[in-house]
Design a protein around this motif. Structure first.
Motif, PDB file in Angstrom:
ATOM      1  N   LEU A  92       2.769   1.807 -33.618  1.00  0.00           N
ATOM      2  CA  LEU A  92       3.721   2.049 -32.464  1.00  0.00           C
ATOM      3  C   LEU A  92       3.853   1.322 -31.410  1.00  0.00           C
ATOM      4  N   ILE A  93       4.963   1.160 -30.555  1.00  0.00           N
ATOM      5  CA  ILE A  93       4.961   0.614 -29.364  1.00  0.00           C
ATOM      6  C   ILE A  93       5.981   1.332 -28.562  1.00  0.00           C
ATOM      7  N   CYS A  94       5.731   1.567 -27.470  1.00  0.00           N
ATOM      8  CA  CYS A  94       6.631   2.163 -26.388  1.00  0.00           C
ATOM      9  C   CYS A  94       7.158   1.002 -25.598  1.00  0.00           C
ATOM     10  N   VAL A  95       8.134   1.006 -25.277  1.00  0.00           N
ATOM     11  CA  VAL A  95       8.796   0.034 -24.159  1.00  0.00           C
ATOM     12  C   VAL A  95       9.765   0.675 -23.165  1.00  0.00           C
ATOM     13  N   ARG A  96       9.775   0.166 -22.033  1.00  0.00           N
ATOM     14  CA  ARG A  96      10.721   0.630 -20.958  1.00  0.00           C
ATOM     15  C   ARG A  96      11.882  -0.176 -21.171  1.00  0.00           C
ATOM     16  N   ALA A  97      13.160   0.555 -21.435  1.00  0.00           N
ATOM     17  CA  ALA A  97      14.395  -0.175 -21.355  1.00  0.00           C
ATOM     18  C   ALA A  97      15.504   0.964 -21.353  1.00  0.00           C
ATOM     19  N   ASP A  98      16.627   0.382 -20.771  1.00  0.00           N
ATOM     20  CA  ASP A  98      17.746   1.356 -20.717  1.00  0.00           C
ATOM     21  C   ASP A  98      18.296   1.387 -22.289  1.00  0.00           C
ATOM     22  N   LEU A  99      18.566   2.551 -22.874  1.00  0.00           N
ATOM     23  CA  LEU A  99      18.776   2.852 -24.032  1.00  0.00           C
ATOM     24  C   LEU A  99      20.286   2.148 -24.324  1.00  0.00           C
ATOM     25  N   VAL A 100      21.271   2.229 -23.495  1.00  0.00           N
ATOM     26  CA  VAL A 100      22.553   1.909 -23.648  1.00  0.00           C
ATOM     27  C   VAL A 100      22.461   0.389 -24.033  1.00  0.00           C
ATOM     28  N   ASP A 101      21.560  -0.649 -23.452  1.00  0.00           N
ATOM     29  CA  ASP A 101      21.534  -1.819 -23.917  1.00  0.00           C
ATOM     30  C   ASP A 101      20.660  -2.147 -25.186  1.00  0.00           C
ATOM     31  N   TYR A 102      19.583  -1.397 -25.224  1.00  0.00           N
ATOM     32  CA  TYR A 102      18.695  -1.273 -26.402  1.00  0.00           C
ATOM     33  C   TYR A 102      19.702  -0.979 -27.697  1.00  0.00           C
ATOM     34  N   TRP A 103      20.362   0.130 -27.590  1.00  0.00           N
ATOM     35  CA  TRP A 103      20.858   0.319 -28.980  1.00  0.00           C
ATOM     36  C   TRP A 103      22.110  -0.889 -29.161  1.00  0.00           C
ATOM     37  N   ARG A 104      22.515  -1.389 -28.270  1.00  0.00           N
ATOM     38  CA  ARG A 104      23.653  -2.669 -28.405  1.00  0.00           C
ATOM     39  C   ARG A 104      22.771  -3.835 -29.036  1.00  0.00           C
ATOM     40  N   LEU A 105      21.517  -3.915 -28.527  1.00  0.00           N
ATOM     41  CA  LEU A 105      20.797  -5.258 -28.957  1.00  0.00           C
ATOM     42  C   LEU A 105      20.324  -5.008 -30.605  1.00  0.00           C
ATOM     43  N   MET A 106      19.952  -3.695 -30.868  1.00  0.00           N
ATOM     44  CA  MET A 106      19.849  -3.471 -32.166  1.00  0.00           C
ATOM     45  C   MET A 106      21.067  -3.662 -32.946  1.00  0.00           C
ATOM     46  N   GLN A 107      22.067  -3.326 -32.640  1.00  0.00           N
ATOM     47  CA  GLN A 107      23.215  -3.459 -33.369  1.00  0.00           C
ATOM     48  C   GLN A 107      23.559  -4.952 -33.654  1.00  0.00           C
ATOM     49  N   GLN A 144      13.781   4.753 -20.244  1.00  0.00           N
ATOM     50  CA  GLN A 144      14.017   3.961 -19.021  1.00  0.00           C
ATOM     51  C   GLN A 144      13.123   4.187 -17.862  1.00  0.00           C
ATOM     52  N   SER A 145      12.411   5.064 -17.647  1.00  0.00           N
ATOM     53  CA  SER A 145      11.373   5.229 -16.708  1.00  0.00           C
ATOM     54  C   SER A 145      10.006   4.831 -17.007  1.00  0.00           C
ATOM     55  N   ALA A 146       9.544   3.727 -16.215  1.00  0.00           N
ATOM     56  CA  ALA A 146       8.277   3.237 -16.582  1.00  0.00           C
ATOM     57  C   ALA A 146       7.246   4.283 -15.888  1.00  0.00           C
ATOM     58  N   ASP A 147       7.389   5.231 -14.819  1.00  0.00           N
ATOM     59  CA  ASP A 147       6.683   6.291 -14.388  1.00  0.00           C
ATOM     60  C   ASP A 147       6.432   7.329 -15.543  1.00  0.00           C
ATOM     61  N   ARG A 148       7.338   7.450 -16.150  1.00  0.00           N
ATOM     62  CA  ARG A 148       7.115   8.689 -17.407  1.00  0.00           C
ATOM     63  C   ARG A 148       6.226   7.970 -18.509  1.00  0.00           C
ATOM     64  N   LEU A 149       6.457   6.598 -18.836  1.00  0.00           N
ATOM     65  CA  LEU A 149       5.748   6.116 -19.855  1.00  0.00           C
ATOM     66  C   LEU A 149       4.305   5.857 -19.455  1.00  0.00           C
ATOM     67  N   GLY A 173      14.664   7.902 -25.761  1.00  0.00           N
ATOM     68  CA  GLY A 173      14.414   8.593 -24.708  1.00  0.00           C
ATOM     69  C   GLY A 173      13.161   9.188 -24.966  1.00  0.00           C
ATOM     70  N   CYS A 174      11.968   8.527 -25.366  1.00  0.00           N
ATOM     71  CA  CYS A 174      10.628   9.020 -25.399  1.00  0.00           C
ATOM     72  C   CYS A 174       9.878   9.899 -24.496  1.00  0.00           C
ATOM     73  N   GLY A 175      10.391   9.523 -23.289  1.00  0.00           N
ATOM     74  CA  GLY A 175       9.731  10.299 -22.187  1.00  0.00           C
ATOM     75  C   GLY A 175       8.304   9.645 -21.755  1.00  0.00           C
ATOM     76  N   VAL A 176       7.474  10.639 -21.758  1.00  0.00           N
ATOM     77  CA  VAL A 176       5.882  10.078 -21.775  1.00  0.00           C
ATOM     78  C   VAL A 176       5.447   9.623 -23.025  1.00  0.00           C
ATOM     79  N   GLY A 177       5.976   9.517 -24.003  1.00  0.00           N
ATOM     80  CA  GLY A 177       5.653   9.077 -25.367  1.00  0.00           C
ATOM     81  C   GLY A 177       4.845   9.761 -26.499  1.00  0.00           C
ATOM     82  N   LEU A 178       4.888  11.243 -25.907  1.00  0.00           N
ATOM     83  CA  LEU A 178       3.974  12.151 -26.576  1.00  0.00           C
ATOM     84  C   LEU A 178       4.743  12.289 -28.365  1.00  0.00           C
ATOM     85  N   SER A 179       6.061  12.334 -28.304  1.00  0.00           N
ATOM     86  CA  SER A 179       6.919  12.361 -29.366  1.00  0.00           C
ATOM     87  C   SER A 179       6.703  11.261 -30.303  1.00  0.00           C
TER      88      SER A 179
END
Length: 229
Positions: free
Chosen positions: A106-121, A87-92, A63-69
């Motif tokens: 570093l890389i920032c990507v647009r994705a739904d975290l619910v899916d991204y976390w499960r893909l990592m697992q 999940q927001s292309a606009d924020r990124l 949930g990195c938002g604009v990616g500053l974190s």
């Protein structure tokens, strides 16, 4: 940044009475939501970037938002590779103030975290560090299942392992998050006030400028949590 953020108001005065039962139900139930193709593509792209960098210890900025974190984390941990997911292309795509050279880890990507976390697992990818910074608190009593610790994906978040850290300006959110991690791992997790030397996200900066107390919990997760075997 001027501080004009209002404090969170809620009908809750403490940990939600139904949280423990909800976490237990999610831990005992397989989450079968189909994974969207665009999330698979984002995951594959981020994994390719990580592997091209030499598979450094991984930091997930969820949930990195604009990616500053993510930028700040990449600068703070130059011997790690940071993946920021939102999940927001606009924020990124929004402009952000960053006066230093862009970090290469570093890389920032647009994705739904619910899916991204499960893909990592599913891929066996385990972050060394995992940050959930200032998620939407969903403070209404009836919104418990919208908070990450009340969501069906939460057992997956914990199962990824690593050092998990969540921050919020709502103490109850962090108390609930800590309790949920503790419930799944059978290990105590402390909630504590947090005063960063320098804010690393726009929300952190705004909340500090508004005079809010910040809260966090951190847990070094076991390789295999007792309730996630």
């Amino acid at each position: 940044m001027h501080g004009n953020s209002r404090s969170i108001t809620s009908g809750q005065s403490g940990i939600h009475e139904h949280l423990a039962a909800l976490v237990a139900r999610h831990a005992a139930t397989e989450f079968r939501k189909p994974i969207a193709d665009y999330n698979r593509a984002a995951f594959d792209r981020s994994m390719s970037a990580w592997r091209a960098a030499g598979e450094l210890p991984l930091i997930l900025d969820a949930g990195c938002g604009v990616g500053l974190s993510s930028l700040n984390l990449a600068a703070q941990f130059p011997d790690h590779f940071v993946i920021g997911v939102d999940q927001s292309a606009d924020r990124l795509a929004r402009n952000k103030v960053w006066e230093r050279p862009l970090p290469s880890n570093l890389i920032c990507v647009r994705a739904d975290l619910v899916d991204y976390w499960r893909l990592m697992q599913a891929d066996g990818v385990r972050p060394a560090r995992h940050f959930v910074l200032y998620p939407n608190p969903w403070p209404k009593i009836g919104q418990l299942a919208r908070r990450w610790h009340g969501h069906a994906v939460f057992p997956t978040i914990v199962a990824l392992g690593g050092e998990l850290e969540c921050r919020s300006n709502w103490r109850i959110y962090i108390e609930e998050f800590a309790m949920s991690v503790s419930q799944l791992t059978a290990s105590p997790v402390q909630c504590e006030p947090y005063a960063p030397a320098a804010p690393i996200t726009p929300f952190e900066q705004k909340y500090l400028a508004s005079g809010h107390t910040l809260w966090r919990c951190r847990s070094r997760l076991p390789a295999r949590a007792p309730h996630l075997l």
